[in-house]
Motif scaffolding. Structure first.
Motif, mmCIF file in Angstrom:
data_model
loop_
_atom_site.group_PDB
_atom_site.id
_atom_site.type_symbol
_atom_site.label_atom_id
_atom_site.label_comp_id
_atom_site.label_asym_id
_atom_site.label_seq_id
_atom_site.Cartn_x
_atom_site.Cartn_y
_atom_site.Cartn_z
ATOM 1 N N PRO A 194 0.831 -1.204 0.000
ATOM 2 C CA PRO A 194 0.000 0.000 0.000
ATOM 3 C C PRO A 194 0.861 1.248 0.000
ATOM 4 O O PRO A 194 1.961 1.250 0.534
ATOM 5 C CB PRO A 194 -0.795 -0.120 1.294
ATOM 6 N N ALA A 195 0.368 2.306 -0.603
ATOM 7 C CA ALA A 195 1.072 3.576 -0.572
ATOM 8 C C ALA A 195 1.024 4.110 0.856
ATOM 9 O O ALA A 195 0.042 3.943 1.564
ATOM 10 C CB ALA A 195 0.419 4.561 -1.527
ATOM 11 N N GLY A 248 6.049 13.834 5.533
ATOM 12 C CA GLY A 248 6.480 12.450 5.577
ATOM 13 C C GLY A 248 5.421 11.585 6.237
ATOM 14 O O GLY A 248 4.455 12.081 6.793
ATOM 15 N N ALA A 249 5.618 10.299 6.160
ATOM 16 C CA ALA A 249 4.661 9.374 6.774
ATOM 17 C C ALA A 249 5.015 9.202 8.245
ATOM 18 O O ALA A 249 6.175 9.027 8.594
ATOM 19 C CB ALA A 249 4.697 8.047 6.060
ATOM 20 N N LEU A 266 2.629 1.796 10.279
ATOM 21 C CA LEU A 266 2.226 0.539 10.909
ATOM 22 C C LEU A 266 0.764 0.215 10.620
ATOM 23 O O LEU A 266 0.421 -0.937 10.336
ATOM 24 C CB LEU A 266 2.461 0.596 12.417
ATOM 25 N N SER A 267 -0.085 1.228 10.683
ATOM 26 C CA SER A 267 -1.511 1.002 10.406
ATOM 27 C C SER A 267 -1.735 0.545 8.973
ATOM 28 O O SER A 267 -2.530 -0.361 8.719
ATOM 29 C CB SER A 267 -2.308 2.278 10.666
ATOM 30 N N ALA A 268 -1.028 1.171 8.037
ATOM 31 C CA ALA A 268 -1.167 0.784 6.629
ATOM 32 C C ALA A 268 -0.684 -0.651 6.415
ATOM 33 O O ALA A 268 -1.304 -1.425 5.673
ATOM 34 C CB ALA A 268 -0.391 1.742 5.729
ATOM 35 N N LEU A 289 5.524 -11.925 8.260
ATOM 36 C CA LEU A 289 6.274 -10.675 8.210
ATOM 37 C C LEU A 289 5.815 -9.732 9.313
ATOM 38 O O LEU A 289 6.636 -9.108 9.997
ATOM 39 C CB LEU A 289 6.107 -10.003 6.846
ATOM 40 N N ALA A 290 4.518 -9.606 9.512
ATOM 41 C CA ALA A 290 3.997 -8.731 10.568
ATOM 42 C C ALA A 290 4.465 -9.203 11.940
ATOM 43 O O ALA A 290 4.806 -8.382 12.806
ATOM 44 C CB ALA A 290 2.475 -8.693 10.504
#
Length: 106
Positions: free
Chosen positions: A25-26, A34-35, A41-43, A86-87
């Motif tokens: 996801p973007a 910036g992010a 983390l939410s994305a 991965l998470a």
């Protein structure tokens, strides 16, 4: 003769390649440009949840009417499994880092 521009030669004149090309996801941008850590983390967790929900839906469709090929179900299940793994690894690293920071002496 003009010099070659490596950025233009690679087709990157519009900036860096988008992360969407990798199926990720973007990242949402915060007000500072910036992010934020929380939004990243939410994305990521939303993407994992979407993969698990998609795999669950394919399994349900396959069990009910066999309209979905078995290879698509297998691929979706494996993608969901890898996303969860991965998470879990990211969570483990974050917890380890937090513990190291809390054990530092000031």
């Amino acid at each position: 003769m003009s010099a070659l521009d490596p950025v233009a030669a690679l087709g990157l004149s519009d900036g860096p390649p988008q992360i969407m090309r990798l199926g990720l996801p973007a990242l949402p941008a915060s007000t500072t440009g910036g992010a934020s850590f929380q939004s990243v983390l939410s994305a990521g967790l939303d993407a994992v949840n979407d993969k698990v929900a998609h795999a669950d839906e394919l399994v349900r469709q396959f069990a009910l009417d066999d309209s979905v090929p078995v290879h698509q179900v297998t691929i979706a299940l494996e993608e969901a499994r890898l996303s969860i793994e991965l998470a879990t690894q990211v969570r483990t690293r974050l917890v380890e880092t937090y513990r190291e920071l809390m054990n530092m002496q000031l």
